[in-house]
Write an enzyme that holds these catalytic residues in place. Structure first.
Site, PDB file in Angstrom:
ATOM      1  NE  ARG A 219     -24.195  43.457  12.554  1.00 16.88           N
ATOM      2  CZ  ARG A 219     -23.089  44.105  12.695  1.00 16.88           C
ATOM      3  NH1 ARG A 219     -22.668  44.593  11.407  1.00 16.88           N
ATOM      4  NH2 ARG A 219     -22.290  44.280  13.530  1.00 16.88           N
ATOM      5  CD1 TRP A 220     -22.833  34.456  11.465  1.00 16.22           C
ATOM      6  CD2 TRP A 220     -24.367  33.620  12.974  1.00 16.22           C
ATOM      7  NE1 TRP A 220     -22.382  32.980  11.481  1.00 16.22           N
ATOM      8  CE2 TRP A 220     -23.459  32.316  12.373  1.00 16.22           C
ATOM      9  CE3 TRP A 220     -25.057  32.951  13.917  1.00 16.22           C
ATOM     10  CZ2 TRP A 220     -23.485  30.996  12.721  1.00 16.22           C
ATOM     11  CZ3 TRP A 220     -25.117  31.674  14.375  1.00 16.22           C
ATOM     12  CH2 TRP A 220     -24.623  30.766  13.721  1.00 16.22           C
TER      13      TRP A 220
ATOM     14  CG  ASP B 208     -20.296  44.416  16.606  1.00 11.45           C
ATOM     15  OD1 ASP B 208     -21.399  44.071  17.157  1.00 11.45           O
ATOM     16  OD2 ASP B 208     -20.131  45.458  16.019  1.00 11.45           O
TER      17      ASP B 208
ATOM     18  NE  ARG C  69     -29.790  40.985  19.470  1.00  8.10           N
ATOM     19  CZ  ARG C  69     -28.918  41.666  18.640  1.00  8.10           C
ATOM     20  NH1 ARG C  69     -29.075  42.040  17.573  1.00  8.10           N
ATOM     21  NH2 ARG C  69     -27.629  41.974  19.223  1.00  8.10           N
TER      22      ARG C  69
ATOM     23  CG  ASN D 272     -23.468  45.257  25.648  1.00  9.22           C
ATOM     24  OD1 ASN D 272     -22.316  44.603  25.792  1.00  9.22           O
ATOM     25  ND2 ASN D 272     -23.879  46.015  24.849  1.00  9.22           N
TER      26      ASN D 272
ATOM     27  CB  SER E 121     -17.993  50.130  21.349  1.00 10.35           C
ATOM     28  OG  SER E 121     -18.440  50.439  19.982  1.00 10.35           O
TER      29      SER E 121
ATOM     30  CB  SER F  27     -20.306  47.211  26.983  1.00 10.33           C
ATOM     31  OG  SER F  27     -21.484  47.631  26.620  1.00 10.33           O
TER      32      SER F  27
ATOM     33  CD  GLU G  31       0.192  49.433  14.425  1.00 13.76           C
ATOM     34  OE1 GLU G  31      -0.724  49.970  13.258  1.00 13.76           O
ATOM     35  OE2 GLU G  31       0.813  50.399  14.954  1.00 13.76           O
TER      36      GLU G  31
HETATM   37  C1  FPP Z   1     -21.824  42.098  20.177  1.00 14.74           C
HETATM   38  O1  FPP Z   1     -22.683  41.634  19.176  1.00 14.74           O
HETATM   39  C2  FPP Z   1     -21.850  40.749  21.063  1.00 14.74           C
HETATM   40  C3  FPP Z   1     -22.137  40.827  22.556  1.00 14.74           C
HETATM   41  C4  FPP Z   1     -22.828  42.371  22.988  1.00 14.74           C
HETATM   42  C5  FPP Z   1     -22.017  39.868  23.374  1.00 14.74           C
HETATM   43  C6  FPP Z   1     -20.966  38.963  23.213  1.00 14.74           C
HETATM   44  C7  FPP Z   1     -20.953  37.720  23.992  1.00 14.74           C
HETATM   45  C8  FPP Z   1     -20.549  36.409  23.794  1.00 14.74           C
HETATM   46  C9  FPP Z   1     -19.717  36.365  22.513  1.00 14.74           C
HETATM   47  C10 FPP Z   1     -20.885  35.392  24.659  1.00 14.74           C
HETATM   48  C11 FPP Z   1     -19.998  35.522  25.872  1.00 14.74           C
HETATM   49  C12 FPP Z   1     -19.351  34.527  26.178  1.00 14.74           C
HETATM   50  C13 FPP Z   1     -18.099  34.207  26.445  1.00 14.74           C
HETATM   51  C14 FPP Z   1     -17.838  32.773  26.735  1.00 14.74           C
HETATM   52  C15 FPP Z   1     -16.898  35.002  26.215  1.00 14.74           C
HETATM   53  P1  FPP Z   1     -23.933  42.255  18.737  1.00 14.74           P
HETATM   54  O2  FPP Z   1     -25.093  41.512  19.509  1.00 14.74           O
HETATM   55  O3  FPP Z   1     -24.047  43.596  19.093  1.00 14.74           O
HETATM   56  O4  FPP Z   1     -24.151  41.929  17.093  1.00 14.74           O
HETATM   57  P2  FPP Z   1     -24.766  42.945  16.245  1.00 14.74           P
HETATM   58  O5  FPP Z   1     -24.061  44.021  16.147  1.00 14.74           O
HETATM   59  O6  FPP Z   1     -25.035  42.011  14.828  1.00 14.74           O
HETATM   60  O7  FPP Z   1     -26.244  43.173  16.591  1.00 14.74           O
END
Ligand code: FPP
Length: 238
Positions: free
Chosen positions: A29-30, A25, A38, A73, A194, A70, A205
């Site tokens: 924001r990053w 997660d 994003r 998503n 979530s 998810s 844990e």
């Molecule tokens: C949650 O951060 C992240 C996701 C819903 C997507 C994660 C997917 C990847 C890292 C790429 C998948 C690829 C591989 C190779 C595993 P967010 O977008 O909800 O962040 P935020 O809460 O800061 O908005």
């Protein structure tokens, strides 16, 4: 606080959890904090996944399970969804190429039936080739929801007219054959599950940190493992 905790020093192999699960997660924001789209956060998150998977393998973790997409998503904008799937395709293509060298077993957990035929083929190929390896296993949860997973398993027992045992029920989940996680890590500052591995996390844990996933380093993982080693797991006993 010991040196081990402060520096996130490499944990001794006998204290490493067999299975670590991670909610990746904080990508969005990053990216926003850097004025980036994003998608750049997800791309950085995919890089972090590569680094952390390699580190887990190197310190003797048996299984790493990450939440990539998810069942909820799909509510995100279409271009963000397709960018996440492109990253997944890129990773699978790369994994297929390096499989011989890395010997990482790979499984995708979730309802893959709705994914593109290209992605489904890539998943089937990578899972098949990598199934010959017996070392470290990475599980990527895609179109995964724990409630969906539990309902599907329950339905399979109803259809068969069987009453499940706990063991048989576990085996009927997407994660069948994979031991339950010992440690769940959620970076990004939120302290919730979530809809992730609700059955499998019964005795895990839980470790939460404000670090955003793209900034999460192998040292941070070592710190989480050190915190895990400071816990007493009683599994309902005393
Ligand atoms: C949650 O951060 C992240 C996701 C819903 C997507 C994660 C997917 C990847 C890292 C790429 C998948 C690829 C591989 C190779 C595993 P967010 O977008 O909800 O962040 P935020 O809460 O800061 O908005």
């Amino acid at each position: 606080m010991s040196l081990f905790r402060r520096r996130g020093k490499l944990p001794p192999p006998d204290s490493v959890p067999r299975h670590i699960a991670i909610v990746m997660d904080g990508n969005g924001r990053w990216a926003s904090r850097r004025g980036l789209p994003r998608a750049a956060g997800h791309a950085a998150g995919a890089e972090t996944f590569r680094r952390i998977a390699t580190h887990c393998r190197d310190i003797g973790v048996g299984y790493l399970t990450v939440y990539a997409f998810s069942t909820e998503n799909w509510k995100r904008p279409e271009d963000e969804v397709s960018q996440i799937f492109s990253l997944l395709e890129k990773y699978l293509a790369e994994a297929a190429e390096k499989m011989e060298r890395d010997k990482i077993r790979l499984r995708i957990l979730g309802d893959t039936s709705v994914l593109s035929s290209k992605l489904r083929r890539m998943i089937a190929d990578t899972e098949l080739i990598s199934s010959q390896y017996t070392g470290f296993q990475a599980n990527i949860c895609v179109n995964y929801g724990a409630r969906d997973e539990i309902l599907r398993a329950a339905e399979s027992f109803v259809r068969a007219g069987d009453a499940p045992t706990e063991e048989a029920f576990s085996a009927a989940l997407y994660s069948g054959g994979i031991p339950d996680p010992d440690l769940l890590i959620r970076p990004g500052g939120e302290t919730r599950l979530s809809n992730f591995l609700l059955w499998q996390l019964a005795y895990a844990e839980l470790y939460f940190t404000d670090i955003l996933w793209p900034d999460f380093t192998p040292d941070d993982l070592n710190r989480a493992v050190a915190a895990y080693n400071g816990r007493t797991r009683r599994f309902g006993g005393i």
